[in-house]
Each structure stands twice: as structure tokens, then as C-alpha cells.
Design an enzyme around this catalytic site. Structure first.
Site, mmCIF file in Angstrom:
data_model
loop_
_atom_site.group_PDB
_atom_site.id
_atom_site.type_symbol
_atom_site.label_atom_id
_atom_site.label_comp_id
_atom_site.label_asym_id
_atom_site.label_seq_id
_atom_site.Cartn_x
_atom_site.Cartn_y
_atom_site.Cartn_z
ATOM 1 N N TRP A 1 2.922 9.741 8.909
ATOM 2 C CA TRP A 1 3.043 8.944 10.146
ATOM 3 C C TRP A 1 3.978 7.755 9.936
ATOM 4 O O TRP A 1 4.440 7.145 10.898
ATOM 5 C CB TRP A 1 1.667 8.496 10.649
ATOM 6 C CG TRP A 1 0.973 7.445 9.819
ATOM 7 C CD1 TRP A 1 0.449 7.606 8.578
ATOM 8 C CD2 TRP A 1 0.696 6.084 10.185
ATOM 9 N NE1 TRP A 1 -0.132 6.438 8.138
ATOM 10 C CE2 TRP A 1 -0.002 5.486 9.109
ATOM 11 C CE3 TRP A 1 0.957 5.311 11.321
ATOM 12 C CZ2 TRP A 1 -0.433 4.157 9.120
ATOM 13 C CZ3 TRP A 1 0.519 3.982 11.325
ATOM 14 C CH2 TRP A 1 -0.159 3.409 10.245
ATOM 15 N N ASP A 2 4.288 7.452 8.688
ATOM 16 C CA ASP A 2 5.230 6.369 8.366
ATOM 17 C C ASP A 2 6.561 6.555 9.113
ATOM 18 O O ASP A 2 7.195 5.582 9.516
ATOM 19 C CB ASP A 2 5.561 6.370 6.864
ATOM 20 C CG ASP A 2 4.338 6.352 5.970
ATOM 21 O OD1 ASP A 2 3.247 6.695 6.441
ATOM 22 O OD2 ASP A 2 4.486 6.003 4.794
ATOM 23 N N GLU B 1 -7.526 2.367 4.711
ATOM 24 C CA GLU B 1 -8.163 3.501 4.024
ATOM 25 C C GLU B 1 -9.288 3.057 3.084
ATOM 26 O O GLU B 1 -9.873 3.885 2.392
ATOM 27 C CB GLU B 1 -7.103 4.313 3.271
ATOM 28 C CG GLU B 1 -6.155 5.022 4.222
ATOM 29 C CD GLU B 1 -4.949 5.653 3.540
ATOM 30 O OE1 GLU B 1 -4.333 6.537 4.150
ATOM 31 O OE2 GLU B 1 -4.607 5.236 2.405
ATOM 32 N N LYS C 1 -6.915 -2.664 3.247
ATOM 33 C CA LYS C 1 -5.748 -2.205 2.480
ATOM 34 C C LYS C 1 -4.444 -2.603 3.171
ATOM 35 O O LYS C 1 -3.466 -2.939 2.524
ATOM 36 C CB LYS C 1 -5.838 -0.682 2.330
ATOM 37 C CG LYS C 1 -4.782 -0.084 1.423
ATOM 38 C CD LYS C 1 -4.935 1.438 1.365
ATOM 39 C CE LYS C 1 -3.878 2.065 0.477
ATOM 40 N NZ LYS C 1 -3.822 3.529 0.622
ATOM 41 N N GLN C 2 -4.426 -2.510 4.500
ATOM 42 C CA GLN C 2 -3.205 -2.786 5.257
ATOM 43 C C GLN C 2 -3.593 -3.143 6.681
ATOM 44 O O GLN C 2 -4.746 -2.988 7.068
ATOM 45 C CB GLN C 2 -2.289 -1.578 5.262
ATOM 46 C CG GLN C 2 -2.811 -0.395 6.052
ATOM 47 C CD GLN C 2 -1.999 0.867 5.842
ATOM 48 O OE1 GLN C 2 -2.140 1.528 4.838
ATOM 49 N NE2 GLN C 2 -1.154 1.200 6.799
#
Length: 768
Positions: free
Chosen positions: A359-360, A490, A602-603
Site C-alpha cells: 500500500w506504500d 502494527e 509503530k507509525q
């Protein structure tokens, strides 16, 4: 190991001094590619120390059978391996019978390595004393041709310094290659035939299972003190290699040089029976042009790329080196010339992650390619997903969805899901949303609506059907909920009502419905074709909208923020600032159980939603959510710092924005996550570009108008970038006092600067 050994420089990645501890990291950092193939920066000569050999051919992969402890229904059958390809770069070197090997040399001095990003080549030089006490100077330069993308070229020169010597070059090609990363130690390559024609050598090999046919080839030229010489060759063959040996008596102080031409022809581009013929033609043309002219071609090809893609930063060499490193590797990985390819998260620099498409691409890469190349490149990336729609429908069917619901894969090579960690494969379904968002983003930026009636609407329908079926009606909440998911963070698996997932699901359904109406009104023949093909009724669309209009979003009245998921406040909310530094990175120090129970992110997750849909949230809302979530964010995903940098800049927190920018731009150069030896983080490099253009430059499209809100970190004297907006190229230059806009094209362009309308005319500088 010194992680800060790369010397700051505006246009080059530089390493000085030989340290065996850094070999694998440098092999990643100095990697080269041309969109069709790539390789880690392995030495040409033999090296017996720890090394990660890696050569890769775009689009060639192997379906390594899934390995899991307990099989669950719906598991992907295989994990697609980015394949380590036959190697063509090897040149064994011996001096008076002694092998040149930096691992066994008595001394290695004046070691220098340079990746010249401006001109697109890799060089290395050193002086080495061999075990037989002969000291030689070595100079090597190589590149993968952008203009002739099946060709790579090496210049390699050895000069004996303390005595005359007999030097043997043994260039070879080798198909006996294994992956570092394999589930079952399968053999991935089958060597079919080794052959030679004069000084040309060929290895035909095919991949097991996927049956990609390749030809790896080479030919060499020899020189003494720069003059061409004929040296008789000796041929050696094994089951998987062919080598030519060229031995020559070299006087002390004189250079003995080999030019090696090599590369791949592949049946993705040619008839499999013609691969040797085509390879011969590539070699013939390369040899007739010669190393120097090929290098000149390379410089010109890169100059053309940089003319559009470069971002300049004045007064901060590390920041400048960081952004160019990112732009350089994005262009080495993907140039938009082949519609069947995509942007792998490691590019041509390593094997981790498998697959070539995440998906990046939609979330991070499309904006970069859209603005720095012609919009057709971004359109190709969207068409790639449309071409995989049937596979996405099949992926959803395997999980029990029906009626044309589409779930795009987390990781893929050909549209089939090939990622086999269940908490990602089955649960990280927000990826579907990024694909719909990219369609919206493309239209918003380019004003090219044609993609939607031609292809995009079918994709939007499949995605809307998925979200409609994936939501569950909660009688308790009297709302629709989405259960058992993993959001962009995640470090939380199998949670309920991830805000970002629920929000993007709602948006996807509404966006699909809106476009169905628009296509019906304006593209009636496409509308009829699509509705018939999808067997879609207005009643079904109303059922989707029932879900979208009644979607549940977890919210905390106490904190006045949307919750990342239902149970977020049940966690022990200790901020990262209060976490012992020795515990970082937590993904390498903690058990998964402990990570999942922690509040650590995580992000960007909730903040990812506010990045995509910022028009739908006020500045006060963004600030509240940023202040709540960023302190819990460990930024252990390469995709994290860029989003936070953009949002910090929007909130006028320039010191924080600058810190995040440095982290995203130098993530690999400074090895923040202690994993650069495995390869580079290619897709997040597009986020670095966004940090400057959307973060500091404040570029958006508002009400169909290009808009800027330029800001500048105090560490910089100035910066500039170009964007190709609807076939007009705008150069934006920002310094501490003013912003200048220049337009190349034929027509005036209305833009917004800090909300005010400004007209810029071609070749007429406007200063704000």
C-alpha cells in the site's frame, strides 16, 4: 560498528577507510539500479568476509511455499520471494598467483567508495598489500545504464606499485545463486545452458515454478596503460558458471584494465528463444560505443531526471545529501517505463519483505511520481491495480466475501496475496482504502477524470462492496463496527474499531457512490458497461450508504480525541519519553506479547487519517490528536517520520518538523533502526520528498487550485523544488525572507499562497 560513517556531501555518498564491520551496510547504501535491474554494492573481486550478495531483475520472482506453524483457511499458498538473480559482476583477480581478497590482505589503505548520485555511478579505490607482499592500487567504477536498461558496465584497473607482476583477470557469470531469505531452502533457479561465442559468454536459466527465462551475459575488453590489448583467454566452466582468464605481465606502475559488459535479457521483454541473440546485440552495441561514451550517456540521462526531480537545500549538507539519496533510489527502483512493474519496499537493495507491491505505492509514492514525472507514470500505477482487480476479488472470496467484493493484497507480485502473517494478511485491510484514496488523489492533482470511467470506478465498486460486507451491525452501539483488524500501527493486532480503518471504510463507500452518480451523469456508455459487468443496482449502493452513514468511531470525552481503537485507554499510558532508552527499538528488545499490550505506536495511525483527510478536520483537532498520539509513537516504521514531519510543519512546530525530516531522509544513511544491512527503505523515501514539498512547502490542491504555505526550518538558508502540475512546471524557491515562484509553460497559472490568489506567468518571477 560506526553507524555514522557516511561522509556528508551534497551529491555523493562517500565512505573512507575499509571496515569489514561495515561491508554489508555499505552494500545496501551504495546499491545501484536502473528500473529494470539492480544490485547491491558487492565487490567485483572475491571477498571471503561476511557479505550479502545480491543482484535482482525487475518482475522476476519465485513463489516460496508458505511456512506456518498452523494452517488457517484463507492463508496464501506462497510468499513471493524477490529473487537473487544470476550474477554477472564477478571478476576474480590474482597477482603472481595470489588472490586479491580484502578479507585476507595484509593491509588495505586509502579505501574510498563513492556513489555519485548526480551522474549515476559507483566507484571504489584502494591500495592493498597481498599475503605475497605485492602492493597494488585498484580503481573500479560501474553503473547500470538508464538508456540501455539490459546493460551494466564495469571499469576495473590494477596497478602493481612495488614490483612487476603477472596479473590475471577472471571475469565470470554465475547462476548457482541462492537467496539469503528462503523458507524451505528450495532451489530457485534451473541452469539450462552455458555457452560462449568468442569472448562473449551466456548462461540461460529459468526460475522454478514461475518459469521466467533469463539470459545472463558478459564480454570483456582489456587495456594496458589505457591502450587496447589482445590477451588470449582460457575458459573454465562448471555446472553453473563460465569464466574467462586473461593473464598479462604488468610492469611496476603500469595499469592493467578490464572493461566488463554484462546484464540480463528476460522473456518478460523478448521471446525466450531469442534471449542470446538479443544479448549478443546488446554486447555488440556496448562494445562499439565503449565505456567512456556509455558513461557520458549515463550522465545525460541522470541530468534529465535531476532537472525535474531535484530538491536543493542551502546551508545544511546532511539534509541535502538525505533528500538526494532518497530521490536517487526512487528513480533507480522505478522509472514508470514498464506498466507491469511497481515499487518494491526494498527495491533492488535486499530480499526482505518479499513481493513488489505494498500500500506504500498508493499512500506515499504516487504523489512523488505524479509531481516529478509526467502524470502518465502515476496513471500506470493506478492501471496496475485495475489489472489486478479480478485477483483482488479472488483474494476476498478466499476469505468468504462474495458478490465481487475486492480485497487488494497486502503484498503481491501478480495481484495474488502472498504475505503470510495472519495478523497482516487477514486484518490489515486498511490497505484497500489507500488504493481508493490514490484514485481520488490522482484526479485531485491532475484533473484527469478519464481514469475513473475507464478503470477506476470498477476498483471503487469492488472496494466499497468489501467494506459493506466487512462491517458488522452492533445492536449494542446501534452503529456499524469493524472488528478484528490491524491498523497502520502494527503494534496492535486483532483490535476492534481502529479509527483509521473505520474512517477510510466510510470514506471509500461515499466516494464510490459519488463517482457512480458522476459517471452516470457524464459518461453514460461507461456507466452502462460497468453496471452490467458489476451487476450493481441502486438498491445495493443504498445498502452500502446505510453502513457508511452509521459507522462507529471510538471517541474519548475525557481526552477529546478519537481513539485509535476501542481498548486504547485500557493500556498503561507511559509515553516514549519515559521509556528506558535501552529498551529501544522495542521490536528488537521486547516479546510480541509485551508490544501488543503496550501503548506504543509503530507509525502514524489515527494521524494517518488526519493526514489523508486533513480538510475534514480543524487545526485544533489535528493539534489535539498530534499532542495525544505522537508522544506514544516509537517511529519504528520507515513510513512514520514523514507523516509526523508534514503535520508538525502544518502546526508550525518547525523544530519538531525538522527533526522528523532528518529522520526520514537519513533513516538508512544513519541506520536509525539498525537494519540497513538488509537493504534500504525505498517506498518511505517518497515520504521524504513529501516532507519537504507538502510539509515545509505546504503544497496542497484546494478547490481545484494549487496552493502553497511555505515555511523554512531555521537550520536552512533556503530550499527549492519543482512540481509538474497539469503539464505546467512550477519552481518554488524559499528562503528565510521570501518565496519565489517561476512557471515554465505557455499559460498563466492561478495559485494560492497562504490563502491569497496569485497569478504566475511563464518565465516571469513572482516573489511573495
Amino acid at each position: 560498528m560506526n553507524l555514522d560513517y557516511i561522509i556528508p556531501n551534497n551529491w555523493s555518498i562517500l565512505e573512507e577507510g575499509f571496515d569489514p564491520q561495515q561491508v554489508k551496510a555499505s552494500e545496501s547504501l551504495f546499491s545501484i539500479g536502473n528500473g529494470a535491474m539492480g544490485q547491491r554494492a558487492n565487490f567485483e573481486e572475491n571477498y571471503s568476509g561476511p557479505t550479502f550478495q545480491g543482484s535482482y531483475i525487475a518482475g522476476v520472482y519465485y513463489p516460496d511455499k508458505t511456512k506456518v506453524g498452523w494452517w488457517k483457511n484463507g492463508y496464501p499458498e506462497y510468499f513471493a520471494k524477490v529473487l537473487n538473480a544470476p550474477s554477472w559482476i564477478g571478476i576474480n583477480v590474482s597477482v603472481n598467483g595470489e588472490s586479491l581478497d580484502l578479507h585476507t590482505c595484509k593491509a588495505v589503505e586509502d579505501f574510498k567508495r563513492e556513489l555519485n548520485m548526480k551522474e549515476g555511478w559507483l566507484s571504489r579505490s584502494f591500495t592493498a598489500t597481498l599475503p605475497n607482499d605485492i602492493t597494488v592500487k585498484v580503481e573500479a567504477k560501474r553503473f547500470l545504464s538508464l538508456k540501455r536498461d539490459e546493460l551494466g558496465v564495469i571499469h576495473y584497473a590494477v596497478t602493481p606499485l612495488n614490483t612487476d607482476a603477472e596479473i590475471t583477470y577472471q571475469p565470470y557469470i554465475d547462476s548457482g545463486i541462492t537467496n539469503e531469505d528462503t523458507n524451505w531452502d528450495d532451489k530457485f533457479w534451473d541452469t539450462l545452458k552455458i555457452s560462449k561465442d568468442g569472448e562473449k559468454a551466456f548462461i540461460e536459466a529459468k526460475t522454478m515454478k514461475t518459469e521466467f527465462y533469463t539470459c545472463t551475459f558478459m564480454e570483456s575488453q582489456l587495456f594496458s596503460n589505457g591502450k587496447p590489448i589482445e590477451v588470449a583467454s582460457k575458459v573454465e566452466e562448471t555446472d553453473t558458471t563460465i569464466a574467462f582468464s586473461y593473464t598479462y605481465k604488468v610492469a611496476k606502475g603500469e595499469a592493467y584494465t578490464i572493461h566488463k559488459f554484462g546484464g540480463y535479457t528476460v522473456d518478460r521483454n523478448h521471446d525466450k528463444n531469442e534471449l542470446i541473440t538479443v544479448a549478443s546485440e546488446v554486447l555488440k552495441a556496448a562494445k562499439s560505443v565503449g565505456f567512456s561514451e556509455l558513461l557520458e550517456e549515463q550522465k545525460q540521462a541522470w541530468a534529465q531526471i535531476w532537472d525535474m526531480a531535484d530538491i536543493t537545500i542551502e546551508g545544511d549538507v546532511k539534509a541535502q545529501q538525505g533528500i538526494r539519496f532518497n530521490i536517487f533510489h526512487l528513480n533507480q527502483t522505478y522509472l514508470g517505463t514498464d506498466k507491469t512493474l511497481n515499487i518494491g519496499p526494498k527495491g533492488f537493495t535486499g530480499e526482505k519483505y518479499g513481493g513488489s507491491t505494498y500500500w506504500d505505492t498508493e499512500a506515499y509514492c504516487i504523489p512523488f511520481y505524479m509531481a516529478t514525472k509526467d502524470q502518465s507514470v502515476a496513471r500506470n500505477l493506478l492501471a496496475y491495480r485495475h489489472n489486478h482487480l479480478q485477483k483482488a476479488i479472488e483474494n476476498a472470496e478466499k476469505l468468504g466475501f462474495k458478490n465481487g467484493a475486492a480485497l487488494y493484497p497486502m503484498v503481491t507480485m501478480n495481484g495474488e496475496e502472498c504475505h503470510n502473517e495472519w495478523e497482516i494478511t487477514f486484518e490489515e485491510i486498511h490497505r484497500n482504502g489507500a488504493i481508493a484514496f490514490a484514485i481520488f488523489n490522482y484526479y485531485r492533482f491532475t484533473n484527469d477524470y478519464s481514469y475513473i470511467p475507464e478503470m477506476g470506478l470498477e476498483v471503487l465498486i469492488g472496494i466499497a462492496r468489501f467494506w459493506h460486507q466487512r462491517a458488522t451491525f452492533s445492536a449494542d452501539k446501534n452503529k456499524y463496527v469493524i472488528l478484528g483488524v490491524t491498523g497502520p500501527n502494527e503494534y496492535e493486532n486483532n483490535i476492534n474499531n481502529n479509527f483509521y480503518t473505520n474512517y477510510i471504510a466510510q470514506w471509500c463507500i461515499k466516494y464510490a457512490a459519488e463517482n457512480i452518480e458522476k459517471v452516470e451523469a457524464e459518461y453514460s456508455s461507461d456507466y452502462t458497461r460497468i453496471m452490467n459487468k458489476a451487476k450493481l443496482s441502486k438498491a445495493e449502493v443504498q445498502e452500502w450508504l446505510e453502513v457508511a452513514n452509521n459507522m462507529y468511531f471510538p471517541f474519548s470525552e475525557t481526552h477529546n480525541v478519537y481513539l485509535q481503537q476501542d481498548g486504547f485507554l485500557d493500556k498503561e499510558l507511559i509515553t516514549v519519553a519515559d521509556l528506558d532508552k535501552s529498551q529501544r527499538p522495542i521490536n528488537q528488545k521486547w516479546s510480541w506479547d509485551r508490544i501488543l499490550r503496550s501503548p506504543y505506536i509503530k507509525q502514524a495511525d489515527t494521524l494517518q487519517g488526519m493526514y489523508f483527510f486533513e480538510d475534514q478536520f480543524s487545526m485544533e483537532e489535528l493539534e489535539r490528536h498530534f499532542d495525544f498520539y505522537e508522544p506514544f509513537t516509537v517511529h519504528e516504521s520507515s513510513l512514520s517520520p514523514c507523516v509526523h514531519s508534514i503535520q508538525a510543519a502544518k502546526l508550525d512546530r518547525m523544530e519538531q518538523a525538522y527533526t522528523f525530516y532528518l529522520r526520514t531522509s537519513r533513516l538508512d544513511l544513519d541506520d536509525y533502526n539498525h537494519e540497513v544491512h538488509e537493504g534500504l527503505h525505498i517506498t518511505s523515501m517518497a515520504g521524504t520528498w513529501m516532507s519537504i514539498v507538502e510539509g515545509f512547502g505546504g503544497m496542497r490542491v484546494k478547490n481545484n487550485t494549487l496552493s502553497f504555505e511555505p515555511k523554512i526550518p531555521q537550520q536552512w538558508e533556503g530550499y527549492s523544488f519543482k512540481v509538474n502540475f497539469r503539464h505546467q512546471i512550477i519552481t518554488v524557491s524559499v528562503n528565510q525572507n521570501e518565496t519565489r515562484f517561476e512557471l515554465a509553460g505557455d499559460e498563466d497559472l492561478q495559485i494560492l499562497v497562504h490563502g491569497k490568489e496569485i497569478t504566475i506567468s511563464p518565465n516571469n518571477l513572482v516573489t511573495v
